[in-house]
Scaffold this active site. Structure first.
Site, PDB file in Angstrom:
ATOM      1  N   LYS A  34      50.421  13.833  46.799  1.00  0.00           N
ATOM      2  CA  LYS A  34      48.965  14.076  46.864  1.00  0.00           C
ATOM      3  C   LYS A  34      48.567  15.020  45.731  1.00  0.00           C
ATOM      4  O   LYS A  34      49.431  15.588  45.053  1.00  0.00           O
ATOM      5  CB  LYS A  34      48.617  14.680  48.224  1.00  0.00           C
ATOM      6  CG  LYS A  34      49.296  16.023  48.475  1.00  0.00           C
ATOM      7  CD  LYS A  34      49.161  16.491  49.909  1.00  0.00           C
ATOM      8  CE  LYS A  34      49.921  17.787  50.122  1.00  0.00           C
ATOM      9  NZ  LYS A  34      49.925  18.198  51.528  1.00  0.00           N
ATOM     10  N   TYR A 257      37.420  41.047  27.619  1.00  0.00           N
ATOM     11  CA  TYR A 257      36.247  41.285  28.465  1.00  0.00           C
ATOM     12  C   TYR A 257      36.425  42.513  29.351  1.00  0.00           C
ATOM     13  O   TYR A 257      37.488  42.705  29.954  1.00  0.00           O
ATOM     14  CB  TYR A 257      35.987  40.076  29.362  1.00  0.00           C
ATOM     15  CG  TYR A 257      35.349  38.923  28.634  1.00  0.00           C
ATOM     16  CD1 TYR A 257      34.102  39.061  28.029  1.00  0.00           C
ATOM     17  CD2 TYR A 257      35.990  37.698  28.569  1.00  0.00           C
ATOM     18  CE1 TYR A 257      33.519  37.990  27.363  1.00  0.00           C
ATOM     19  CE2 TYR A 257      35.405  36.619  27.917  1.00  0.00           C
ATOM     20  CZ  TYR A 257      34.171  36.775  27.317  1.00  0.00           C
ATOM     21  OH  TYR A 257      33.592  35.724  26.664  1.00  0.00           O
TER      22      TYR A 257
END
Ligand code: PLP
Length: 360
Positions: A34, A257
């Site tokens: 999956k 940042y």
């Protein structure tokens, strides 16, 4: 071309299936593929695992893709079907849906099908996610067996804590065995499937007829604090990139940042082409392990969308073009996941579509 690539070692997938075979020699193996083969590519993984006895996916679309490739294995739909419209395709493609609630039995009962189906009845033995209660399981099973569209039924459950040594599988396993013996009187012996990777490796008494390994096939240990390598597994995905910029950051200056990292001394910093938009975890703070030219170093400051920063203090020869391994061969994805406060499953399945994937 941007140097970020997820290399997929298909031979390692086959090797890891071998580890499943050794650990569960009596059981058939349903490879869980999956989530795009846990991020490794659905068809690529299915082909590399052709030797599995079956596949487990979530969606009809995934199953249809496998059939279109000529794969004739049993294919299990782990959440079954969501509406009766899907049943004709499920029958045509010979898929095996998981039946986890009475509504699905009603849909089956109301739908005319040309071909009968093999189904799995999922019993909730304590996880309280999907499954019919232990109490109702015998009655639901009888109903299923009474439907002409149902050929065979496999009994299934899923463990909540197979990877947690303090809790384990015992209570859930006992409830499952009780359901099995309750239905045993009225039905021929039903085949069973219980074990995910953790149960498969730790609790042989859960093997049943089919095991359902997922994460271990991709080389990752299902247990916190135990490496895939120590279980004989080989990593399948190596997320690799390069340094695309080098900076000298002076003592006291900020980096990236928010200036989330401040240099304590003058230092060389490498800028790597890989960011959170590629699936690298933004929550990985300063100190997350990373390899530059196969040597262990650390990330610095915040991960940005397309880039992250690494410490080159101990790597005087590293420069633009130096190879960087974010995880994989030489750096277990479990370690990066732990540094980011998550699990390897999330990192592997979170690889972004923009990341190139190449088989090795
Ligand atoms: C995902 C899944 C598995 C595989 O679990 P791993 O921990 O990856 O081995 C097995 N069974 C079910 C029902 C699943 O949803």
């Amino acid at each position: 071309m941007r140097p970020l690539i997820a290399h997929i070692d298909t031979a390692a997938l086959a090797h890891n299936l071998g580890v499943v075979r050794t650990a569960a020699p009596q059981a058939k193996a349903m490879a869980v593929i999956k989530a795009n083969g846990y991020g490794h590519g659905l068809l690529r993984v299915a082909k590399a695992l052709r030797a599995a006895d079956g596949f487990a996916v979530l969606s009809l679309e995934d199953a249809a893709q496998l059939r279109a490739q000529g794969l004739t294995h049993p294919i299990i739909l782990l959440e079954g079907f969501f509406s009766a419209d899907e049943l004709p395709d499920i029958a045509r493609l010979r898929l095996r849906p998981v039946i986890h609630c009475v509504d699905q039995v009603d849909m089956l009962a109301k739908t005319r099908l040309d071909r009968s189906l093999d189904v799995l009845l999922k019993v909730d033995t304590g996880m309280h996610r999907l499954g019919v209660s232990c109490k109702r399981a015998p009655e639901v099973l009888q109903r299923l067996l009474g439907l002409s569209r149902v050929a065979r039924v496999m009994l299934m459950t899923h463990f909540a804590c197979a990877d947690e040594p303090d809790i384990g599988v015992h209570a859930q396993l006992e409830r499952f065995l009780a359901v099995q013996s309750a239905v045993g009187q009225s039905a021929d012996r039903l085949s069973t499937t219980l074990a995910n990777s953790a149960a498969l490796l730790r609790y042989p008494q859960t093997h049943g007829d089919w095991v359902r390994p997922g994460i271990m096939l991709y080389g990752v240990s299902p247990f916190a604090g135990q490496s895939g390598e120590s279980l004989g597994l080989l990593p399948v995905m190596s997320l690799e990139s390069q340094i695309i910029g080098v900076q000298t950051v002076l003592r006291g200056e900020g980096l990236g940042y928010g200036f989330a990292f401040t240099a304590e001394r003058d230092m060389r910093v490498g800028i790597v082409a890989c960011g959170y938009a590629d699936g690298y975890p933004r929550h990985a703070g300063t100190g997350t392990p990373v390899l530059v030219e196969q040597q262990l170093t650390r990330t610095l400051g915040r991960v940005s969308m397309d880039m992250l920063c690494v410490d080159l203090s101990t790597l005087p020869d590293a420069y633009i073009g130096s190879a960087v391994t974010l995880w994989g061969a030489g750096l277990p994805v479990e370690e990066v996941a732990a540094a980011a406060g998550t699990i390897a499953y999330e990192l592997l399945t979170g690889i972004a579509p923009r990341v190139r994937i190449e088989e090795i």
